[in-house]
Design an enzyme around this catalytic site. Structure first.
Site, PDB file in Angstrom:
ATOM      1  N   CYS A   2       0.847  -1.120  -0.058  1.00 52.25           N
ATOM      2  CA  CYS A   2       0.109  -0.111   0.133  1.00 52.25           C
ATOM      3  C   CYS A   2       0.811   1.090   0.069  1.00 52.25           C
ATOM      4  O   CYS A   2       2.003   1.198   0.153  1.00 52.25           O
ATOM      5  CB  CYS A   2      -0.916  -0.022   1.284  1.00 52.25           C
ATOM      6  SG  CYS A   2      -1.434  -1.359   1.519  1.00 52.25           S
ATOM      7  N   ARG A  27       1.780   2.808  -7.448  1.00 53.60           N
ATOM      8  CA  ARG A  27       1.840   1.496  -6.549  1.00 53.60           C
ATOM      9  C   ARG A  27       0.417   1.032  -6.661  1.00 53.60           C
ATOM     10  O   ARG A  27       0.374  -0.327  -6.182  1.00 53.60           O
ATOM     11  CB  ARG A  27       1.938   1.821  -5.086  1.00 53.60           C
ATOM     12  CG  ARG A  27       3.385   2.524  -4.858  1.00 53.60           C
ATOM     13  CD  ARG A  27       3.402   2.844  -3.572  1.00 53.60           C
ATOM     14  NE  ARG A  27       3.565   1.872  -2.491  1.00 53.60           N
ATOM     15  CZ  ARG A  27       4.711   1.282  -2.031  1.00 53.60           C
ATOM     16  NH1 ARG A  27       5.593   1.558  -2.488  1.00 53.60           N
ATOM     17  NH2 ARG A  27       4.397   0.330  -1.239  1.00 53.60           N
ATOM     18  N   TRP A  74      -3.658  -1.974  -1.166  1.00 49.20           N
ATOM     19  CA  TRP A  74      -3.661  -2.924  -2.104  1.00 49.20           C
ATOM     20  C   TRP A  74      -4.251  -4.114  -1.473  1.00 49.20           C
ATOM     21  O   TRP A  74      -3.283  -4.741  -0.607  1.00 49.20           O
ATOM     22  CB  TRP A  74      -2.341  -2.912  -2.382  1.00 49.20           C
ATOM     23  CG  TRP A  74      -1.919  -3.791  -3.579  1.00 49.20           C
ATOM     24  CD1 TRP A  74      -1.687  -5.146  -3.618  1.00 49.20           C
ATOM     25  CD2 TRP A  74      -1.959  -3.627  -4.983  1.00 49.20           C
ATOM     26  NE1 TRP A  74      -1.458  -5.807  -4.649  1.00 49.20           N
ATOM     27  CE2 TRP A  74      -1.645  -4.775  -5.694  1.00 49.20           C
ATOM     28  CE3 TRP A  74      -2.178  -2.629  -5.671  1.00 49.20           C
ATOM     29  CZ2 TRP A  74      -1.748  -4.842  -7.166  1.00 49.20           C
ATOM     30  CZ3 TRP A  74      -2.335  -2.575  -7.098  1.00 49.20           C
ATOM     31  CH2 TRP A  74      -2.078  -3.791  -7.629  1.00 49.20           C
ATOM     32  N   ASN A 100       0.657  -0.826   5.906  1.00 46.42           N
ATOM     33  CA  ASN A 100       1.003  -1.471   4.839  1.00 46.42           C
ATOM     34  C   ASN A 100       1.706  -2.888   5.398  1.00 46.42           C
ATOM     35  O   ASN A 100       2.669  -2.759   6.500  1.00 46.42           O
ATOM     36  CB  ASN A 100       2.104  -0.448   4.238  1.00 46.42           C
ATOM     37  CG  ASN A 100       2.615  -1.453   2.927  1.00 46.42           C
ATOM     38  OD1 ASN A 100       2.130  -2.297   2.359  1.00 46.42           O
ATOM     39  ND2 ASN A 100       3.706  -0.925   2.386  1.00 46.42           N
ATOM     40  N   GLY A 101       1.296  -3.875   4.942  1.00 47.04           N
ATOM     41  CA  GLY A 101       1.854  -5.118   5.434  1.00 47.04           C
ATOM     42  C   GLY A 101       0.749  -6.140   5.624  1.00 47.04           C
ATOM     43  O   GLY A 101      -0.374  -5.862   5.467  1.00 47.04           O
ATOM     44  N   GLU A 479      11.407 -19.446 -19.105  1.00 49.24           N
ATOM     45  CA  GLU A 479      11.050 -18.076 -18.737  1.00 49.24           C
ATOM     46  C   GLU A 479      12.353 -17.378 -18.787  1.00 49.24           C
ATOM     47  O   GLU A 479      12.211 -15.985 -19.240  1.00 49.24           O
ATOM     48  CB  GLU A 479      10.793 -18.239 -17.012  1.00 49.24           C
ATOM     49  CG  GLU A 479      10.875 -16.901 -16.281  1.00 49.24           C
ATOM     50  CD  GLU A 479       9.614 -16.005 -16.951  1.00 49.24           C
ATOM     51  OE1 GLU A 479       8.884 -16.429 -18.042  1.00 49.24           O
ATOM     52  OE2 GLU A 479       9.773 -14.877 -16.683  1.00 49.24           O
ATOM     53  N   LYS A 483      12.488 -13.902 -20.713  1.00 49.35           N
ATOM     54  CA  LYS A 483      12.940 -12.487 -20.160  1.00 49.35           C
ATOM     55  C   LYS A 483      14.192 -11.763 -21.001  1.00 49.35           C
ATOM     56  O   LYS A 483      13.835 -10.612 -21.445  1.00 49.35           O
ATOM     57  CB  LYS A 483      13.379 -12.785 -18.961  1.00 49.35           C
ATOM     58  CG  LYS A 483      12.512 -13.063 -17.843  1.00 49.35           C
ATOM     59  CD  LYS A 483      11.966 -11.619 -17.086  1.00 49.35           C
ATOM     60  CE  LYS A 483      10.558 -11.269 -17.252  1.00 49.35           C
ATOM     61  NZ  LYS A 483       9.320 -12.407 -17.929  1.00 49.35           N
ATOM     62  N   HIS A 502      17.420 -34.008 -30.210  1.00 50.78           N
ATOM     63  CA  HIS A 502      16.470 -34.241 -31.398  1.00 50.78           C
ATOM     64  C   HIS A 502      16.450 -33.218 -32.336  1.00 50.78           C
ATOM     65  O   HIS A 502      15.032 -32.807 -32.810  1.00 50.78           O
ATOM     66  CB  HIS A 502      14.924 -34.628 -30.560  1.00 50.78           C
ATOM     67  CG  HIS A 502      15.203 -35.692 -29.646  1.00 50.78           C
ATOM     68  ND1 HIS A 502      15.088 -37.052 -30.222  1.00 50.78           N
ATOM     69  CD2 HIS A 502      15.109 -35.747 -28.360  1.00 50.78           C
ATOM     70  CE1 HIS A 502      15.260 -37.779 -29.072  1.00 50.78           C
ATOM     71  NE2 HIS A 502      15.023 -37.142 -28.039  1.00 50.78           N
ATOM     72  N   LYS A 601       2.247  -4.086 -20.926  1.00 52.51           N
ATOM     73  CA  LYS A 601       1.999  -4.614 -19.607  1.00 52.51           C
ATOM     74  C   LYS A 601       0.794  -5.813 -19.818  1.00 52.51           C
ATOM     75  O   LYS A 601       1.134  -6.658 -18.978  1.00 52.51           O
ATOM     76  CB  LYS A 601       2.022  -3.677 -18.727  1.00 52.51           C
ATOM     77  CG  LYS A 601       2.013  -4.198 -17.220  1.00 52.51           C
ATOM     78  CD  LYS A 601       3.333  -5.020 -17.027  1.00 52.51           C
ATOM     79  CE  LYS A 601       3.266  -5.565 -15.662  1.00 52.51           C
ATOM     80  NZ  LYS A 601       4.337  -6.764 -15.424  1.00 52.51           N
TER      81      LYS A 601
HETATM   82  C1  AGP Z   1       6.052 -11.413 -19.163  1.00 53.42           C
HETATM   83  O1  AGP Z   1       7.101 -10.947 -18.785  1.00 53.42           O
HETATM   84  C2  AGP Z   1       5.337 -10.613 -20.375  1.00 53.42           C
HETATM   85  N1  AGP Z   1       4.966  -9.286 -19.946  1.00 53.42           N
HETATM   86  C3  AGP Z   1       4.123 -11.583 -20.728  1.00 53.42           C
HETATM   87  O2  AGP Z   1       4.413 -12.638 -21.263  1.00 53.42           O
HETATM   88  C4  AGP Z   1       2.833 -11.659 -19.635  1.00 53.42           C
HETATM   89  O3  AGP Z   1       3.365 -12.454 -18.694  1.00 53.42           O
HETATM   90  C5  AGP Z   1       1.674 -11.966 -20.471  1.00 53.42           C
HETATM   91  O4  AGP Z   1       1.170 -11.277 -21.200  1.00 53.42           O
HETATM   92  C6  AGP Z   1       0.466 -12.448 -19.429  1.00 53.42           C
HETATM   93  O5  AGP Z   1       0.131 -11.162 -18.607  1.00 53.42           O
HETATM   94  P1  AGP Z   1      -0.770 -11.541 -17.441  1.00 53.42           P
HETATM   95  O6  AGP Z   1      -0.081 -12.409 -16.369  1.00 53.42           O
HETATM   96  O7  AGP Z   1      -1.044  -9.976 -16.834  1.00 53.42           O
HETATM   97  O8  AGP Z   1      -1.863 -12.260 -17.857  1.00 53.42           O
END
Ligand code: AGP
Length: 606
Positions: A2, A27, A74, A100-101, A479, A483, A502, A601
């Site tokens: 929060c 935040r 939050w 917060n917490g 992952e 990244k 393979h 995002k």
């Molecule tokens: C991950 O770093 C990416 N930003 C992307 O793959 C993300 O994980 C994916 O779009 C799913 O988003 P969400 O977790 O908000 O559903």
């Protein structure tokens, strides 16, 4: 995570509090509120939803007051609502608290206060703190806060004002940060320096279990032993944007570094370590429903899909429930066999990913019960599903998901243990001890950053990367590759280590760095032999391992040594160096690591 702000001085307090809350807006929150005082009169105004709702509620009002507190929530305990918004006031109306917490023993304290005649209006742990402080308030607020805080278990940053006694704000913390802004005959307070910089660059960072008393003239601090202590005044040379990043160059690095806290906050309040029990109150899954589950379908995208792949291992191994994992965008096209005894679990940081939402709807059409793992209270996926496990990672601003991912893995571990418990299987003590130790292990692995930055310096010009893993670490290889590619634009692929022979092994040459995850016992020898195969073809092998680097002599050019935890939790530790590698390679290549090209995002379109 929060947002907390406070002010004490001669200026009109309401505009200052709202300005501070606006600076903490990144935040995120699901409700906000202020509590202000003048001449012993306490006024509290709270609103559900974003900060604009609170601003609208205050529009046209003139509240004469020169000190008070502001908070953006939050949700952790109690759904987002005005009733559960902070500040919380005790039932005698003497004390206002923002927090917060997570207070882990709030139920026990609440019962004790109820027995003593205190009443409650909300479902929050914070209201328990307000009543407890008032319960001990006998003229001196600092003494009452100190005494109450000594009974709180868990994590808290508290700021308190009272109609009793002087014009003062009393603060204390255990875990989440609290920063005091030092002014001229006025004092400021915030959970994050971002909210202070417009007023002062001189700040005092409270240490854990410090208690502070702010009056316009002075700041007094006592340490955990109750002894008066001088904490240094630090001059912040941050610009406001830098401040929002807590002094880090990018949100992504800040969020990578926040993972010990995010991991801890995700399991805090949900594990009774003494009795070996898991409580997931918002999951809304009865024992009978849990025992009747025929199959779980995990539906997700991107990084969240990788979390789902780890979740498959955890749930099948710990709860003995069959699990399938699908990309949200693919699920409905494979004519999935789903029935009323199946549960679909949508994993989504944002809770707004269209592909995941559509897949859940397709599962519901076939009779499945819907659950979600999500980081944003009140998001679409939460409203669509019958129950949720919130990851308490706090808002994740960087497009690349980091702390949300590790928090998702903790949530999946909790889900697996919860299902285990509901299906009548014993939760072994070490399963919880491993979890309790996890934040420290993540903290330890973050210390590798300088070493990883050096690795990034050496390999940032590579045009391709390969990431290999087996078993529960195969998703971590995926992952690590995601990244790197989404942050540095380097072509990177993750593969099951056993799959190399393979076909993909044809890719290996002297220009190809290969990160191989070789932790634990079960598959170590096989992964090491895959590394030897890569080395034999002149590949540049980088070992990520919890073993003695000598075991990779003649095989690995580089060894990233991580702490060993249980096999089930090792993916959470293993992913951190890969996040740091992607970040530092991206920075070395001059990429916009917080907002990579072409990416959003939250992908709210199919
Ligand atoms: C991950 O770093 C990416 N930003 C992307 O793959 C993300 O994980 C994916 O779009 C799913 O988003 P969400 O977790 O908000 O559903």
């Amino acid at each position: 995570m929060c947002g907390i702000v406070g002010y004490l001085g001669s200026q009109e307090v309401v505009p200052l509090l709202l300005d501070g809350l606006r600076r903490l807006e990144y935040r995120g929150y699901d409700s906000a509120g202020i509590a202000v005082l003048e001449n012993g009169n306490l006024e509290t105004v709270r609103a559900e939803g974003k900060l604009d709702q609170l601003v609208e509620k205050l529009a046209g009002q003139t509240i004469p007051a020169s000190y008070g507190l502001g908070h953006t929530r939050w949700a952790t305990h109690g759904e987002p609502s005005e009733r559960n918004a902070h500040p919380m006031v005790d039932s005698q109306g003497r004390v206002a608290v923002i927090h917060n917490g997570i207070i882990e023993n709030f139920l026990e304290l609440k019962q004790r206060l109820l027995d003593a005649g205190w009443t409650f209006d909300s479902d929050t742990d914070t209201e328990v703190a307000a009543n407890l402080i008032s319960h001990y308030l006998d003229g001196d607020l600092k003494t009452a806060v100190t005494r109450a805080a000594s009974e709180l278990q868990g994590m808290y940053a508290l700021a308190v004002v009272s109609t009793v006694g002087d014009r003062e704000i009393v603060v204390t913390r255990q875990g989440p940060p609290l920063v005091i802004g030092v002014g001229q005959d006025e004092q400021f307070l915030a959970s994050d320096p971002a909210a202070l910089l417009a007023h002062t660059k001189d700040v005092i960072f409270l240490e854990n279990r410090d208690v502070g008393r702010l009056t316009p003239e002075r700041i007094e601090i006592w340490d955990a032993d109750g002894e008066p202590v001088e904490r240094p005044v630090v001059r912040l040379n941050w610009d406001p944007i830098q401040a929002e990043k807590g002094g880090y160059k990018h949100f992504m690095l800040k969020e990578i570094q926040e993972q010990p806290l995010a991991v801890q906050e995700t399991f805090a309040g949900r594990v009774d370590f003494g009795h070996g029990r898991i409580t997931l109150e918002e999951l809304n899954l009865t024992e009978e429903e849990a025992r009747g589950i025929a199959k779980i379908d995990i539906l997700a995208c991107g990084t969240s899909w990788h979390a789902g792949l780890v979740g498959k291992f955890l749930i099948q191994r710990l709860a003995d429930v069959p699990v399938e994992v699908d990309y949200g965008s693919e699920f409905r096209y494979r004519d999935p066999i789903v029935g009323p005894n199946d549960v679909a679990v949508g994993i989504s940081q944002s809770g707004e990913t269209a592909d995941t939402l559509s897949a859940l709807e397709a599962a519901a059409e076939r009779g499945a019960r819907l659950l979600s793992i999500c980081n944003v209270p009140g998001s679409q996926i939460v409203r669509l599903t019958d129950g949720v496990i919130y990851t308490h990672a706090g808002p994740e601003i960087g497009v690349a998901s980091t702390k949300a991912f590790t928090s998702q893995l903790v949530a999946l571990y909790l889900l697996a243990l919860h299902l285990r418990q509901l299906r009548g299987l014993e939760i072994e003590p070490e399963m919880l001890q491993d979890l309790a130790h996890l934040p420290a292990a993540v903290d330890e692995v973050l210390e590798l950053e300088p070493e990883i930055e050096q690795l990034a310096r050496v390999y940032s010009r590579a045009s391709d990367f390969l990431f290999l893993g087996r078993g529960i670490n195969y998703p971590i290889a995926l992952e690590g590759a995601l990244k790197l590619k989404e942050i540095s634009y380097i072509h990177a692929e993750g593969y099951p280590a056993g799959e190399m022979k393979h076909g993909p092994i044809a890719l290996i040459d002297e220009d190809l760095p290969i990160v191989a995850i070789a932790t634990g016992e079960r598959v170590f020898e096989k992964v090491r032999s895959n590394m030897q195969e890569a080395k034999a073809r002149d590949g540049i092998v980088i070992a990520l391992t919890d073993r003695d680097p000598k075991e990779f002599d003649g095989i690995a050019e580089e060894v990233i040594r991580v702490p060993r935890v249980s096999e089930e939790l090792q993916p959470i530790v293993n992913v951190v160096p890969l996040q740091l590698l992607a970040y530092h390679v991206g920075v070395k290549r001059g990429c916009d690591v917080d907002q990579p090209r072409n990416l959003a995002k939250s992908v709210t379109v199919e």
